[in-house]
Enzyme design. Structure first.
Site, short mmCIF file in Angstrom:
data_model
loop_
_atom_site.label_atom_id
_atom_site.label_comp_id
_atom_site.label_asym_id
_atom_site.label_seq_id
_atom_site.Cartn_x
_atom_site.Cartn_y
_atom_site.Cartn_z
N HIS A 173 50.40 40.10 50.73
CA HIS A 173 49.08 39.55 51.05
C HIS A 173 49.19 38.88 52.43
O HIS A 173 50.29 38.46 52.83
CB HIS A 173 48.76 38.50 49.97
CG HIS A 173 47.41 37.90 50.04
ND1 HIS A 173 47.13 36.83 50.86
CD2 HIS A 173 46.26 38.19 49.39
CE1 HIS A 173 45.86 36.49 50.69
NE2 HIS A 173 45.31 37.30 49.81
N ASP A 225 56.09 34.60 46.44
CA ASP A 225 54.64 34.48 46.25
C ASP A 225 54.35 34.87 44.81
O ASP A 225 54.43 36.05 44.45
CB ASP A 225 53.94 35.40 47.26
CG ASP A 225 52.43 35.50 47.01
OD1 ASP A 225 51.96 35.00 45.97
OD2 ASP A 225 51.74 36.10 47.85
N GLN A 272 50.09 36.49 41.81
CA GLN A 272 49.65 37.49 40.82
C GLN A 272 50.63 37.65 39.68
O GLN A 272 50.51 38.57 38.88
CB GLN A 272 49.43 38.85 41.52
CG GLN A 272 48.42 38.85 42.64
CD GLN A 272 46.98 38.64 42.15
OE1 GLN A 272 46.69 38.65 40.96
NE2 GLN A 272 46.07 38.43 43.08
N LYS A 294 43.64 31.25 39.84
CA LYS A 294 43.89 32.58 39.29
C LYS A 294 44.45 32.50 37.87
O LYS A 294 44.76 33.51 37.26
CB LYS A 294 44.87 33.35 40.18
CG LYS A 294 44.32 33.70 41.55
CD LYS A 294 45.27 34.61 42.28
CE LYS A 294 45.04 34.67 43.77
NZ LYS A 294 43.81 35.33 44.16
N CYS A 319 42.83 41.48 51.57
CA CYS A 319 43.72 40.61 52.36
C CYS A 319 45.14 41.16 52.41
O CYS A 319 46.12 40.39 52.39
CB CYS A 319 43.72 39.17 51.82
SG CYS A 319 42.11 38.44 51.82
N1 C6P Z 1 44.47 37.31 46.44
C1 C6P Z 1 42.75 38.86 45.81
O1 C6P Z 1 41.58 39.16 45.54
P1 C6P Z 1 44.92 31.95 47.65
O2 C6P Z 1 43.72 32.54 48.32
O3 C6P Z 1 45.71 31.09 48.59
O4 C6P Z 1 44.61 31.30 46.35
O5 C6P Z 1 45.85 33.18 47.24
C2 C6P Z 1 46.38 33.98 48.24
C3 C6P Z 1 47.15 35.12 47.67
C4 C6P Z 1 48.50 35.20 47.90
N2 C6P Z 1 49.25 36.18 47.39
C5 C6P Z 1 48.73 37.14 46.63
C6 C6P Z 1 49.62 38.20 46.06
C7 C6P Z 1 47.36 37.12 46.35
O6 C6P Z 1 46.83 38.07 45.60
C8 C6P Z 1 46.54 36.10 46.89
C9 C6P Z 1 45.06 36.08 46.66
C10 C6P Z 1 43.08 37.43 46.11
O7 C6P Z 1 43.66 39.68 45.81
C11 C6P Z 1 42.16 36.85 47.14
S1 C6P Z 1 42.37 37.60 48.73
#
Ligand code: C6P
Length: 415
Positions: free
Chosen positions: A124, A202, A205, A228, A370
């Site tokens: 991401h 990270d 997910q 999430k 993203c």
């Molecule tokens: N992905 C998606 O629709 P934040 O925005 O900081 O809570 O999470 C960022 C992020 C980081 N790593 C991974 C693997 C992610 O999937 C995400 C967030 C969302 O896929 C929003 S772009």
């Protein structure tokens, strides 16, 4: 293990009772953000109604209750990921901020010109951009471990050969938000540690959907987001091993993160408060604590099992539809993938597909998610459509996909 009755679980989520465009709402975008159960909404409501006050400051009853609830939520988070203690749980806004904190503090002090940060092609933006920003400032370099020929998994030979260049920091996602791929994070961590690198994972997910055990994995840091995993937005977690967090300078300075301040200088508070400057997102922490309670009341193993079954069912049903291309691990590989399925329908732009799904009351996401380097350069797509599951999704939700694709083909006159 008894399976989840998703239709029953759905009743815990007020939003899932509403209709969209006159239809039963089918929410298939939990990778973007999950829906919130009544218990989380109530925990936040209860805080504001009954003990709203600042934490770590007041010597009165409701301030003590708020401090206890906030700290207690960290104990719950620590239990969920098998962290050593709540000292290891730093709250921030989200996964993005957690990774940036490590980059801005540890990254800045550890990296010199020419040093390598090794990440992967399936990240991401939040695990690419902070390292690219740092390389602009410090002259460090970012390298990307490649995906295999099928564009499903990390090519472990490529990963190992890049480790031979002795990267100082190795950082990768535990599960891809586009491909659904679950990485072998324990092995990747072991290999990176053998070369002396700091390992950052990270977990955005992964943590909401399957067991994460930071002590078994052995990573130095883990980042994830509350929103999430049934929790509210604006609260995220940076887990760090004690020695890793102790070695880091705080990123922000101000109230609550200090032990003492004089006109001559200051010293830092103990962990984890050293990293939480100013008034915290108290309702967020309390809401996240309730979210963890909710996950544990279902059982993280049951959530994983349910999502794996649903993913298998969805992949089988999508394989029957002409013109559908699914990205990531296939039907026989669901043990190595999560419940996030990116796909395209031949001749239909994902944005159009998403709009037609919406007219049927189905929420899916379309775009680059993203992860532009992965979607554009590796998969060779401008955009992809994506469905993603959580514990409240059912076979009925999956059964809504094929008719929606048929409708899109009909409306857009695609055969
Ligand atoms: N992905 C998606 O629709 P934040 O925005 O900081 O809570 O999470 C960022 C992020 C980081 N790593 C991974 C693997 C992610 O999937 C995400 C967030 C969302 O896929 C929003 S772009």
């Amino acid at each position: 293990m008894e399976g989840i009755d998703a239709e029953k679980l759905r009743e815990d989520f007020p939003i899932l009772k509403r209709k969209v465009n006159g239809k039963r709402m089918v929410y298939l975008d939990s990778a973007a953000t999950s829906q919130k159960p009544e218990s989380v909404i109530k925990a936040i409501d209860n805080y504001y109604r009954n003990y709203n006050s600042n934490i770590h400051r007041g010597l009165y009853r409701i301030a003590e209750e708020a401090t206890e609830a906030y700290t207690g939520s960290k104990e719950k988070v620590a239990k969920l990921i098998n962290a050593e203690a709540y000292r290891n749980i730093v709250y921030c806004r989200n996964t993005t901020e957690a990774i940036n904190m490590v980059a801005l503090s540890l990254g800045k002090s550890l990296l010199e010109k020419g040093d390598i940060v090794l990440t992967t092609e399936m990240e991401h933006h939040s695990n690419i951009v902070p390292w690219q920003m740092l390389s602009k400032r410090l002259g460090s370099k970012v390298e990307y471990a490649r995906l295999d020929g099928d564009k499903k998994f990390i090519d472990m030979e490529d990963y190992k050969s890049r480790l031979e260049k002795d990267p100082k920091i190795v950082t990768f996602t535990a599960a891809s938000n586009v491909l659904g791929t679950i990485n072998d994070i324990k092995e990747m961590t072991r290999l990176a540690h053998k070369k002396g690198a700091v390992v950052i994972i990270d977990g955005a997910q992964h943590v909401p959907h399957m067991q994460m055990d930071v002590r078994e994995v052995g990573c130095d840091f883990l980042a994830f987001s509350g929103h999430k995993m049934f929790g509210p937005a604006g609260i995220g977690v940076l887990y760090g091993k004690e020695e890793a967090l102790e070695s880091m300078e705080p990123v922000l300075g101000g109230g609550d993160m200090i032990r003492s301040v004089s006109f001559a200088g200051c010293s830092w508070n103990e962990l984890p408060w050293k990293f939480e400057a100013g008034t915290s997102n108290i309702e967020g922490g309390i809401g996240l604590g309730a979210a963890v309670d909710y996950i544990l009341s279902i059982g993280i193993g049951r959530i994983r099992e349910h999502e794996e079954e649903l993913t298998k069912y969805a992949l089988e049903s999508m394989a029957e539809i002409r013109g559908v291309e699914v990205f990531g691990p296939g039907i026989g590989e669901t043990g190595r993938r999560g419940g996030t399925i990116s796909f395209n329908v031949n001749g239909i732009h994902p944005h159009d597909l998403s709009t037609i799904f919406d007219s049927e009351g189905i929420a899916i996401r379309a775009g680059h998610h993203c992860a532009m380097p992965l979607v554009n350069s590796v998969l060779g797509q401008d955009a992809v459509a994506r469905i993603s599951f959580y514990a409240y999704n059912s076979e009925e939700d999956v059964d809504a996909i094929a008719p929606a694709i048929s409708k899109a083909k009909e409306v857009l006159k695609v055969s």
